[in-house]
Scaffold this active site. Structure first.
Site, PDB file in Angstrom:
ATOM      1  N   HIS A  53       7.860  14.577  -5.643  1.00 18.88           N
ATOM      2  CA  HIS A  53       8.138  13.145  -5.655  1.00 18.88           C
ATOM      3  C   HIS A  53       8.782  12.808  -6.974  1.00 18.88           C
ATOM      4  O   HIS A  53       8.392  13.325  -8.018  1.00 18.88           O
ATOM      5  CB  HIS A  53       6.825  12.366  -5.489  1.00 18.88           C
TER       6      HIS A  53
ATOM      7  N   ASP B 161      -0.924   0.456   1.017  1.00 21.91           N
ATOM      8  CA  ASP B 161       0.185   0.485   0.054  1.00 21.91           C
ATOM      9  C   ASP B 161       1.339  -0.378   0.550  1.00 21.91           C
ATOM     10  O   ASP B 161       1.963  -1.092  -0.225  1.00 21.91           O
ATOM     11  CB  ASP B 161       0.677   1.915  -0.191  1.00 21.91           C
TER      12      ASP B 161
ATOM     13  N   LYS C  38      -0.052   7.732  -1.191  1.00 25.97           N
ATOM     14  CA  LYS C  38       0.906   8.150  -0.157  1.00 25.97           C
ATOM     15  C   LYS C  38       0.978   9.678  -0.079  1.00 25.97           C
ATOM     16  O   LYS C  38       1.054  10.251   1.003  1.00 25.97           O
ATOM     17  CB  LYS C  38       2.304   7.596  -0.462  1.00 25.97           C
TER      18      LYS C  38
ATOM     19  N   ARG D 137       3.231  -7.054  -4.334  1.00 25.95           N
ATOM     20  CA  ARG D 137       3.558  -6.798  -5.756  1.00 25.95           C
ATOM     21  C   ARG D 137       5.026  -7.097  -6.042  1.00 25.95           C
ATOM     22  O   ARG D 137       5.372  -7.630  -7.093  1.00 25.95           O
ATOM     23  CB  ARG D 137       3.246  -5.342  -6.115  1.00 25.95           C
TER      24      ARG D 137
ATOM     25  N   SER E 135      -0.344   3.702  -5.846  1.00 24.73           N
ATOM     26  CA  SER E 135       0.671   3.642  -4.792  1.00 24.73           C
ATOM     27  C   SER E 135       1.259   5.035  -4.514  1.00 24.73           C
ATOM     28  O   SER E 135       1.381   5.458  -3.360  1.00 24.73           O
ATOM     29  CB  SER E 135       1.755   2.666  -5.266  1.00 24.73           C
TER      30      SER E 135
HETATM   31  N1  URA Z   1       7.030   3.920  -6.461  1.00 17.81           N
HETATM   32  C1  URA Z   1       5.998   3.737  -5.601  1.00 17.81           C
HETATM   33  O1  URA Z   1       5.882   4.425  -4.587  1.00 17.81           O
HETATM   34  N2  URA Z   1       5.070   2.787  -5.905  1.00 17.81           N
HETATM   35  C2  URA Z   1       5.136   2.011  -7.000  1.00 17.81           C
HETATM   36  O2  URA Z   1       4.270   1.186  -7.211  1.00 17.81           O
HETATM   37  C3  URA Z   1       6.241   2.194  -7.874  1.00 17.81           C
HETATM   38  C4  URA Z   1       7.175   3.170  -7.582  1.00 17.81           C
END
Ligand code: URA
Length: 436
Positions: A86, A165, A191, A172, A187
């Site tokens: 990621h 999320d 995931k 947010r 977050s």
């Molecule tokens: N990327 C994400 O997946 N979540 C965040 O809060 C910020 C960047």
């Protein structure tokens, strides 16, 4: 949680910088996800969390509650350590398109759920969808079956995975509560954990084109990601990489796919190739397919040189309905109707670029979205000719904009012309890797 504690009291506790119990954090996430508390109360709690922070224990409890808000993908039927990667997001980050098939070609299964781009940042799904026929909306069952059969799948996040999320991020985004390290950690890690991989390599970007603008912020994020991932039973390895200029030369969906294919053939830009080999080496070590990083690099390098990596890319694209011939003939990718060359206004050394403006220029050309519902033009974007540290003469081409019409090129060119800083003296290129 103590009986009779109201949500208002939980907001007040965070406003006064008191630490929640794990049970309280779980209640906050569950009550918001189920719709039992309204957005305005959650927004107040989120703002209190941004201002007063969350402890490590609270961050772990938040992440765990977010994972448990939905389905957790079970990849246990697939043999071996399943690895994921990621990136925290930046301008022109096509590393997944290269690293995923590269790691698969070296024998490690890659199971990845990705996102779409917003604003100046690109998204892997948009890049993949620029390949004619490519499908990213697979069911979880199709995802698992494809990783088993092909060794690799990259799909859109399923709506029943980590719904907390999805709701929290949407709130947010409109309440100025994105920039909080514990909330970003929750977050990202929730995931990743819910998507089922055993081990994760995280590329934390720092610089003008990234969320994290300073090394200190990037370090804090990297440490939070590793500690929280590990607390939830995942192997996590972070690397901090620079985003003061786009990685590679292409910014835009089909343009980045074409550049990724070149890189898989061993002819890509040096910076993109270097970051991909390093990320691949780390993933191979975590997957138990290499004994150390040098061994991982050498295996990944061999997969590029032998053609095994590009073969894995073709099998992956074909499995998701895409036209694998794009790996041989990039002209089969969408092509823009118009191109416009942007030229240097003066002589000098390129001292800096504003990567965020370069991302915005690509967006204005049609490659990105200003709002989540905007359509994108898969062929649009730009290709850079210059890197920080280059000597440039007045009138040299610094970039080429690709767009559907001349009218799309105008704002892109205007933004691009302010994105390059020239100096009288030579400047060293910025480092690619800042820290591990
Ligand atoms: N990327 C994400 O997946 N979540 C965040 O809060 C910020 C960047």
């Amino acid at each position: 949680m103590r009986p009779g504690v109201t949500f208002e009291q939980l907001i007040a506790a965070k406003r006064d910088a008191r630490e929640h119990s794990a049970e309280e954090v779980a209640h906050i996430v569950a009550a918001f996800t189920s719709g039992d508390i309204p957005d305005y109360q959650m927004a107040a709690w989120l703002m209190a969390a941004v201002l007063n922070g969350l402890s490590h224990d609270e961050t772990v409890a938040l992440t765990d509650a977010m994972v448990r808000s939905g389905r957790i993908v079970d990849l246990s039927a697939i043999e071996g350590v399943k690895v994921d990667k990621h990136s925290t997001g930046g301008v022109a980050d096509a590393t997944t398109l290269v690293v995923a098939p590269l790691v698969t070609a070296c024998g490690a299964p890659v199971a990845k759920m990705s996102g779409r781009g917003l604003g100046h940042t690109g998204g892997t799904l948009d890049k993949l969808e620029s390949i004619p026929g490519m499908r990213v909306e697979l069911t979880v069952e199709q995802f698992v079956e494809q990783v088993q059969r092909v060794g690799l799948a990259v799909i859109a996040q399923s709506p029943d995975i980590d719904p907390a999320d999805k709701r929290m991020y949407a709130l947010r985004d409109v309440t100025a509560t994105v920039p909080s390290i514990p909330l970003i950690v929750g977050s990202i890690i929730s995931k990743k954990v819910a998507s089922g991989a055993d081990a994760i390599v995280l590329d934390v970007k720092v610089g003008s084109g990234a969320f994290m603008k300073t090394l200190a912020e990037a370090r804090a994020l990297a440490s939070g990601l590793e500690r929280t991932g590990e607390a939830l039973g995942k192997q996590v390895h972070c690397v901090i990489t620079g985003m003061d200029q786009p990685l590679g030369t292409a910014v835009g969906n089909a343009l980045e796919v074409a550049e990724a294919v070149e890189t898989l053939r061993g002819h890509g830009p040096a910076d993109l190739t270097e970051v991909c080999l390093t990320l691949a080496a780390k993933m191979l070590v975590l997957a138990g397919r290499a004994c150390d990083e040098d061994d991982g690099r050498s295996r990944a390098g061999q997969a590029l040189a032998s053609g095994a990596a590009v073969d894995a890319f073709e099998r992956w694209v074909e499995a998701q309905g895409g036209d694998p011939r794009v790996a041989v003939d990039p002209a089969l990718l969408p092509q823009s109707a118009v191109t416009r060359e942007v030229r240097a206004p003066r002589d000098g050394w390129l001292a800096a670029t504003d990567a965020e403006s370069i991302g915005r220029a690509a967006m204005l050309a049609g490659a990105g979205r200003a709002t989540p519902d905007d359509a994108i033009d898969p062929a649009a974007g730009l290709v850079l000719d210059v890197r920080i540290g280059d000597r440039i003469e007045k009138g040299d081409r610094v970039a080429t904009v690709h767009a559907a019409t001349e009218a799309h090129c105008d704002p892109a060119e205007a933004v691009l012309s302010g994105a390059f800083v020239f100096a009288e003296e030579p400047t060293c290129p910025p480092p690619l890797f800042l820290e591990e």
